[in-house]
Design a protein around this motif. Sequence first.
Motif, PDB file in Angstrom:
ATOM      1  N   LYS A  25      -5.722   0.456  -1.803  1.00  0.00           N
ATOM      2  CA  LYS A  25      -4.635   1.305  -1.333  1.00  0.00           C
ATOM      3  C   LYS A  25      -4.121   2.167  -2.478  1.00  0.00           C
ATOM      4  CE  LYS A  25      -0.596  -0.501  -0.512  1.00  0.00           C
ATOM      5  NZ  LYS A  25       0.520  -1.241   0.147  1.00  0.00           N
ATOM      6  N   PRO A  26      -3.988   3.468  -2.264  1.00  0.00           N
ATOM      7  CA  PRO A  26      -3.517   4.353  -3.330  1.00  0.00           C
ATOM      8  C   PRO A  26      -2.100   4.009  -3.762  1.00  0.00           C
ATOM      9  CG  PRO A  26      -4.520   5.601  -1.546  1.00  0.00           C
ATOM     10  CD  PRO A  26      -4.354   4.200  -1.056  1.00  0.00           C
ATOM     11  N   GLU A  27      -1.842   4.222  -5.026  1.00  0.00           N
ATOM     12  CA  GLU A  27      -0.503   3.977  -5.540  1.00  0.00           C
ATOM     13  C   GLU A  27       0.469   4.986  -4.948  1.00  0.00           C
ATOM     14  OE1 GLU A  27      -0.464   4.007  -9.738  1.00  0.00           O
ATOM     15  OE2 GLU A  27      -1.891   2.343  -9.968  1.00  0.00           O
ATOM     16  N   GLY A  28       1.652   4.516  -4.640  1.00  0.00           N
ATOM     17  CA  GLY A  28       2.668   5.393  -4.079  1.00  0.00           C
ATOM     18  C   GLY A  28       2.617   5.486  -2.565  1.00  0.00           C
ATOM     19  N   TRP A  29       1.736   4.726  -1.935  1.00  0.00           N
ATOM     20  CA  TRP A  29       1.650   4.758  -0.470  1.00  0.00           C
ATOM     21  C   TRP A  29       2.944   4.224   0.125  1.00  0.00           C
ATOM     22  CZ3 TRP A  29      -2.566   6.427   2.415  1.00  0.00           C
ATOM     23  CH2 TRP A  29      -2.475   6.261   3.804  1.00  0.00           C
ATOM     24  N   LEU A  30       3.539   4.957   1.044  1.00  0.00           N
ATOM     25  CA  LEU A  30       4.825   4.577   1.647  1.00  0.00           C
ATOM     26  C   LEU A  30       4.559   3.834   2.943  1.00  0.00           C
ATOM     27  CD1 LEU A  30       6.754   7.943   1.054  1.00  0.00           C
ATOM     28  CD2 LEU A  30       6.642   5.926  -0.421  1.00  0.00           C
ATOM     29  N   GLY A  36       0.275   8.949   1.336  1.00  0.00           N
ATOM     30  CA  GLY A  36       0.231   8.621   2.747  1.00  0.00           C
ATOM     31  C   GLY A  36       1.419   7.797   3.166  1.00  0.00           C
ATOM     32  N   CYS A  37       1.601   7.694   4.476  1.00  0.00           N
ATOM     33  CA  CYS A  37       2.712   6.935   5.033  1.00  0.00           C
ATOM     34  C   CYS A  37       2.194   6.012   6.129  1.00  0.00           C
ATOM     35  CB  CYS A  37       3.781   7.867   5.606  1.00  0.00           C
ATOM     36  SG  CYS A  37       4.630   8.872   4.378  1.00  0.00           S
ATOM     37  N   GLY A  38       3.033   5.021   6.470  1.00  0.00           N
ATOM     38  CA  GLY A  38       2.671   4.094   7.530  1.00  0.00           C
ATOM     39  C   GLY A  38       1.789   2.970   7.021  1.00  0.00           C
TER      40      GLY A  38
END
Length: 605
Positions: A323-328, A369-371
């Motif tokens: 998962k990319p860092e900063g994913w919300l 990204g989000c979710g």
Amino acid sequence: MEPKWLLCVTLLALGTLTVQALDMEDDDVDDVVDIEDDLDDTIEEVEESQSESSAPPPPPKVTYRVPVPTGEVYFAETFDKGTLDGWILSKAKKDDTDDEIAKYDGKWEVQDMKDTRLPGDKGLVLVTRAKHHAISSKLSKPFVFDTKPLIIQYEVNFQNGIECGGAYVKLLSKTPELNLDQFHDKTPYTIMFGPDKCGEDYKLHFIFRHKNPKTGKYEEKHAKRPDADLKNYFTDKKTHLYTLVLNPDNSFEILVDQVVVNSGNLLNDMSPPVNPPREIEDPNDQKPEDWDERPKIPDPDAVKPDDWDEDAPAKVPDENAVKPEGWLDDEPEYVADPDAEKPEDWDEDMDGEWEAPQIANPKCESAPGCGTWQRPMIDNPNYKGKWKPPMIDNVNYQGIWKPRKIPNPDFFEDLEPFKMTPFSAVGLELWSMTSDIFFDNFIICTERTVADEWANDGWGLKKAADGAAEPGVVGQMMAAAEERPWLWVVYILTVALPVFLVVLFCCSGKKQTSAAEYKKTDAPQPDVMNEEKEEEKDKGDKEEEEEEETNDEKLEEKQKSDADIGSASQEEEEEEEEEEEDRKHASEEEETVNRSPRNRKPRRD
């Protein structure tokens, strides 16, 4: 540079020959039409220019003379009387058509052609648009197909171009029921011939109705489409001559402006063919139930491998993905628009509870990204799909089944389709979305020379008048290129290419240093340098000449000195020899004296 100039001159000569060839081509067409021979007494001389500085004289004017048939004709019409005498306007209605448009109420008039260059040359004009038009006229006598050819010829000019419509003629069959007052689209005809266009489909019809000798029914036979490009005849707004020649040997020719654009034979080049096939497929024949048409079949002995997993999915999650860092994770991708307002006329009872429209979450714009994050899907390396046995040749293959052939019960053989139904009238039955279609100079005859002379006196005269008003060679070249686009390539090769080569060869070369650049330094300019070089060269030549003269003088002095030295040395040698001989004589005399008794000393004991 000499080979380059030779190439330029060759290309320019080729261009000149091309222009002359175009002129010769125009002259050949004029020879075919024989306009000059027939119009010697119709061309008026132009007044000479009053001064040499004035504009060039106007082109010669061609005066009109009504064509007159030179042989036997079945029909000839020039409309130059200015009336429709001998022509009958149809009062019929089309079947299966609304009453508003069913009537043949389109207008016909005899008028001069727009922008005519032959005053007095009138023609039949289809005046109205979007209406049914029908007009016809009787022949002087019915035409019977026997041992003479049929030639039908007339002129058409689409003065306003053509959107959708025809300009063809019908040769109406001789029947007891023929009533020209009720001429309509279902009136029997023997031949239909002429141009027709709708959309981008440009046609030149030749259709004849052939009578089945067994059933007595008529069937339309259409000539093959011509290979020539017909578009220009519909769009150039010029008068064109359409000719159909039908010969007793079943051959036919279709000409436009006296040039063949289509030809063939009634037995071989019509669709559908005049004669049906001798054999046809048996309509009652049926394929056997055990007939095997499969060239390949699945291998019945093939077995699915034990490790073949048909349930394996085609895609699986990528286990190596991170998962990319900063994913919300807690932020949704879409949120309600905070600026949206409920419409004033919103009725919750009728429309339900109002909800603001969704927009992209602005917090996700700066995040990867989000979710809820999910692993991306990748191809499953273990996926094989549903197992199928390999295909092998079918040993029982029997080929594609076809019904058997049987004799055609409707077969007949008509070897003389030229012998068509006689016709006794000519008619125009047309629908057009364009007005002002101009018709002129109809003729029906059996002799080619009669038709050609009629063409020379009519269409040829129009062509001569148009040619007299056309521009010079350049205009003719442009017009020729419009008719034959491939000529643009010739023009480019013979005009543009030589000009380019001349510029390239003559203007290209070593770059010369500008005078301004020389002024920036103490270096001499090219002309000064050249003068200095010439002076140095002259100076060097003079020095070489002086040096050569000096060398010659030194050589002569050396030769003289060598000669003097040689003589001196010889004298010295002679003197030395004389002195040596003197010394020898002296020594001999001395020895002689010494040997004498008087000169001997006494011997001491």
